[in-house]
Every structure is written in structure tokens, then in C-alpha cells.
Scaffold this active site. Structure first.
Site, PDB file in Angstrom:
ATOM      1  N   CYS A 144       1.907 -27.936  -1.441  1.00 45.13           N
ATOM      2  CA  CYS A 144       1.440 -27.390  -0.447  1.00 45.13           C
ATOM      3  C   CYS A 144      -0.004 -26.968  -1.322  1.00 45.13           C
ATOM      4  CB  CYS A 144       1.654 -26.634   0.108  1.00 45.13           C
ATOM      5  SG  CYS A 144       0.946 -25.831   1.989  1.00 45.13           S
ATOM      6  N   MET A 145      -0.837 -25.754  -1.227  1.00 38.87           N
ATOM      7  CA  MET A 145      -2.129 -25.490  -1.614  1.00 38.87           C
ATOM      8  C   MET A 145      -1.727 -25.632  -2.679  1.00 38.87           C
ATOM      9  SD  MET A 145      -4.878 -23.677  -1.177  1.00 38.87           S
ATOM     10  CE  MET A 145      -5.187 -22.733  -0.021  1.00 38.87           C
ATOM     11  N   SER A 188       0.904 -18.171   4.598  1.00 41.72           N
ATOM     12  CA  SER A 188       0.103 -19.394   4.941  1.00 41.72           C
ATOM     13  C   SER A 188       0.097 -19.948   5.972  1.00 41.72           C
ATOM     14  CB  SER A 188       1.099 -20.929   4.156  1.00 41.72           C
ATOM     15  OG  SER A 188       1.040 -21.112   2.731  1.00 41.72           O
ATOM     16  N   HIS A 230       7.378 -28.829   1.292  1.00 40.64           N
ATOM     17  CA  HIS A 230       8.395 -27.625   0.798  1.00 40.64           C
ATOM     18  C   HIS A 230       9.309 -28.586   0.655  1.00 40.64           C
ATOM     19  CE1 HIS A 230       5.441 -24.478   1.084  1.00 40.64           C
ATOM     20  NE2 HIS A 230       5.250 -25.003   1.878  1.00 40.64           N
ATOM     21  N   GLU A 257      11.214 -26.870  -1.251  1.00 37.41           N
ATOM     22  CA  GLU A 257      12.159 -25.625  -1.314  1.00 37.41           C
ATOM     23  C   GLU A 257      13.053 -24.698  -0.028  1.00 37.41           C
ATOM     24  OE1 GLU A 257       8.779 -23.542   0.336  1.00 37.41           O
ATOM     25  OE2 GLU A 257       9.375 -24.814  -1.536  1.00 37.41           O
TER      26      GLU A 257
END
Length: 360
Positions: free
Chosen positions: A244-245, A46, A329, A331
Site C-alpha cells: 500500500c503506502m 490508513s 493487502h 494479509e
């Protein structure tokens, strides 16, 4: 050698270029606020095409190790640090941060007044910049904005790759995914197949996925406008999680809109609230774009998570399809694991779907 960071607004910052060839390096200049996690940042796709400024004054004291890569190689166009540790003190480290940047061919600029530089970005927004030894000749205004570039083709996987052999099979559409996504799911007992972002529906069906994960990635999600109908159809066929994206793309696919923040959220300490429970998570984030709340089509999504600092949307739940999205995120590399339960909830949905098939 003496070097400079010249911003699009003509502001100039002096430092020392520690690594890289003697050529001008252009990129979008952004800042990251975490105290640790620089290796994950430097290998996160990213950040592809960006010049990353670390706000913490000393970076690199635990070195660089072989196991904390988020992709196969470092991704930013350049790195800017106030002070880079000359030594690596962690027992797993095999390089210093300078050695890692040099090995990757990424320019590392040290001795910069990063506090003033970051204040400039916060006031005037992310912008084009150039790392140069000849500031009078460099023209950061000639930099093509990331929002108009198609960056995902440079970071997506080229051929499918399978990680793990668990019972639940997750197909991960790769827009520039962080490896920790797949490895965290593997640790939770999943089989993960990573595929290019433009893989067609028939090929995905042949993999017999239990669910889909739409990954993170660099740049403007609207660069993939031609695939939004495809993603909408896929998310109706399989339980889907967007990160995210992936969150932005799924919102766009159902008729919402996105916009670019003045300066993005990049750090390991972004507070996010679950609107259903009131619980607050500290989250890891890296993004420039957000979903516009007033653009959400009626009857499609409910807002599940919001950013406490600026009230931007941090996650959505679809009202009729099994779709969850998060801007942060779960993770969490780097960052806290507060929100990892998002992955657990997604996997529980897959197991419930499996039981429905068993008893159908």
C-alpha cells in the site's frame, strides 16, 4: 440528536448523531464497499482523519470484539452508516458498534441516505466534509486536504516493538501499519520488529534483518519526499516488500510518480490480475493514491499486478534488486486470502538469500 453531513460541494445529508460530542468534526469523506470487516476498517490507521461511509446498508450485526483490532484504537474522524445494528450477535462480541464508537469518541451518524451520498462522492470525488448540528454555520471548505497534511507522525510507533521469535527476521517500517501484517508473518514463523518509519540505517543494520517490510499508512506518500533516498538505499541492502503506502514510497524512491484517484479503492472485493500468470485475485484495498504507469523509469520496475476495473498499477517487481510491491493487502483483513501467497513468495526469497550466505 439530529445531525448533518455537509460536503465541500455544499451538498447536505441529514441523519442522527448517535455518539460523540456536540462539535463540528472535519475530515475527508470516503466510502468502503465491504459487507463485513467494519472493525478492521475502524481500526486501520490508513483511515486516520477520514469520515468513512459504509455502503452496505446494515452494519454492526456481529458486534465488536477484543481480538480484531488493526491498531490500538479506532482511527477515522467519523463514521456514516445507513442503519447500525442495536445488537451484537457474535459469541466473541463484547460491544455493539455504537458502544465501540462511543467508547472511542468517534461520531457515528446513522439514518443517512448512504446510497445517494456515495453516488455523490463517486461523481465528484473524495472531498472535505463536516459532521455538524449547525449546517448553516459549518464550512467544509475550510478543511485542510489530507494530501497536504503529515499524518504518519500521528500513527507510527514511537519505540521499536518485537512480535514473534521465528527464524526469519522481518523489520517492518511503520507508516501506520495494520497489526494483521505482523501477526500473519508471526504465524508463518517469522520474528517481526516494528520500527518508526524514520529509523536510520545504522539502527536498522544493528537489528540484522533478513528483509524489510514497508507498511501501509495514511495520507500522501509525497509528504515523505525527504526520506526517499533513504528508502532507496535500504531496499538495495535488504530484500524488500512494500504494501500500500510502502508500494507507493518504493516507486517514488526509484523515480516514479504518484497521483490521487478521484475516489480511492476501499473494499474487500477489488479484482487484481497477475500480469505474469494471468491469474486474478480478489483483494482487500484502502488507498487514495496510485503509481502512474507512464512515470516508471526505464529499466527499474516491471508492472506485476494491475487493477482490472481501472487498469491502475497494483504491484511492481524490480528488475535487478529483490524488491516486490503491492498496492493491495495480502494479509487480507478484512477480505479474501487469495493473495496471501505474496507473503509466502517474499519469505521464500529470504530463505534463498540465507542459503546463499551459507554457501558463499
Amino acid at each position: 440528536m439530529k445531525g448533518y453531513i455537509k460536503l465541500e460541494n455544499e451538498e447536505l445529508f441529514e441523519g442522527t448523531i448517535e455518539t460523540g460530542e456536540q462539535q463540528d468534526i472535519y475530515g475527508e469523506i470516503v466510502f468502503f464497499t465491504g459487507m463485513t470487516g467494519y472493525q478492521e476498517v475502524m481500526t486501520d490507521p490508513s483511515f486516520y482523519g477520514q469520515i468513512v461511509v459504509f455502503t452496505y446498508p446494515l452494519i454492526g450485526n456481529y458486534g465488536w470484539n477484543p481480538s480484531d483490532y488493526e491498531s490500538h484504537h479506532p482511527q477515522p474522524a467519523g463514521l456514516v452508516i445507513s442503519e447500525a445494528s442495536p445488537d451484537a450477535f457474535h459469541y466473541e462480541a463484547d460491544q455493539t458498534i455504537k458502544e465501540a464508537a462511543e467508547h472511542a469518541g468517534i461520531p457515528l451518524v446513522t439514518g443517512v441516505d448512504t446510497r445517494t451520498l456515495v453516488k455523490n462522492i463517486r461523481e465528484k470525488g473524495d472531498m472535505g466534509a463536516v459532521i455538524t448540528t449547525s449546517p448553516a454555520e459549518a464550512d467544509p471548505g475550510s478543511y485542510e486536504p489530507i494530501g497536504s497534511k503529515m499524518l504518519i507522525d500521528d500513527v507510527t510507533i514511537q519505540t521499536p516493538e518485537t512480535i514473534g521469535d521465528g527464524e526469519e527476521h522481518i523489520v517492518l517500517l511503520d507508516f501506520g501499519y495494520k497489526h494483521s501484517m505482523a501477526h500473519r508473518l508471526k504465524e508463518k514463523g517469522c520474528k517481526v520488529t516494528v520500527i518508526p518509519y524514520d529509523t536510520d540505517k545504522r539502527e536498522i543494520a544493528s537489528l540484522h534483518p533478513d528483509g524489510l517490510l514497508f507498511s501501509n499508512g495514511p495520507g500522501n506518500p509525497k509528504q515523505l519526499h525527504h526520506l526517499l533516498g533513504h528508502y532507496r538505499e535500504l531496499s538495495r541492502l535488504y530484500p524488500s516488500l512494500g504494501i500500500c503506502m510502502g508500494h507507493q514510497l518504493l516507486a517514488l524512491a526509484y523515480g516514479a510518480d504518484t497521483e490521487k484517484l478521484r475516489f480511492g479503492h476501499r473494499g474487500a472485493n477489488q479484482p487484481v490480475q497477475d500480469t505474469a500468470t494471468g491469474r486474478v485475485f480478489m483483494t482487500s484495498q484502502n488507498h487514495s493514491y496510485v503509481v502512474k504507469e507512464d512515470s516508471l523509469p526505464a529499466g527499474e520496475f516491471t508492472v506485476r499486478f494491475k487493477n482490472i476495473n481501472d487498469q491502475s498499477i497494483e504491484g511492481l517487481s524490480h528488475t535487478s534488486h529483490d524488491i516486490t510491491t503491492v498496492q493491495f493487502h495480502p494479509e487480507a483483513h478484512p477480505g479474501p486470502a487469495d493473495s496471501e501467497e505474496i507473503l509466502d513468495q517474499f519469505l521464500e526469497h529470504l530463505k534463498n538469500k540465507g542459503r546463499e550466505k551459507t554457501y558463499a
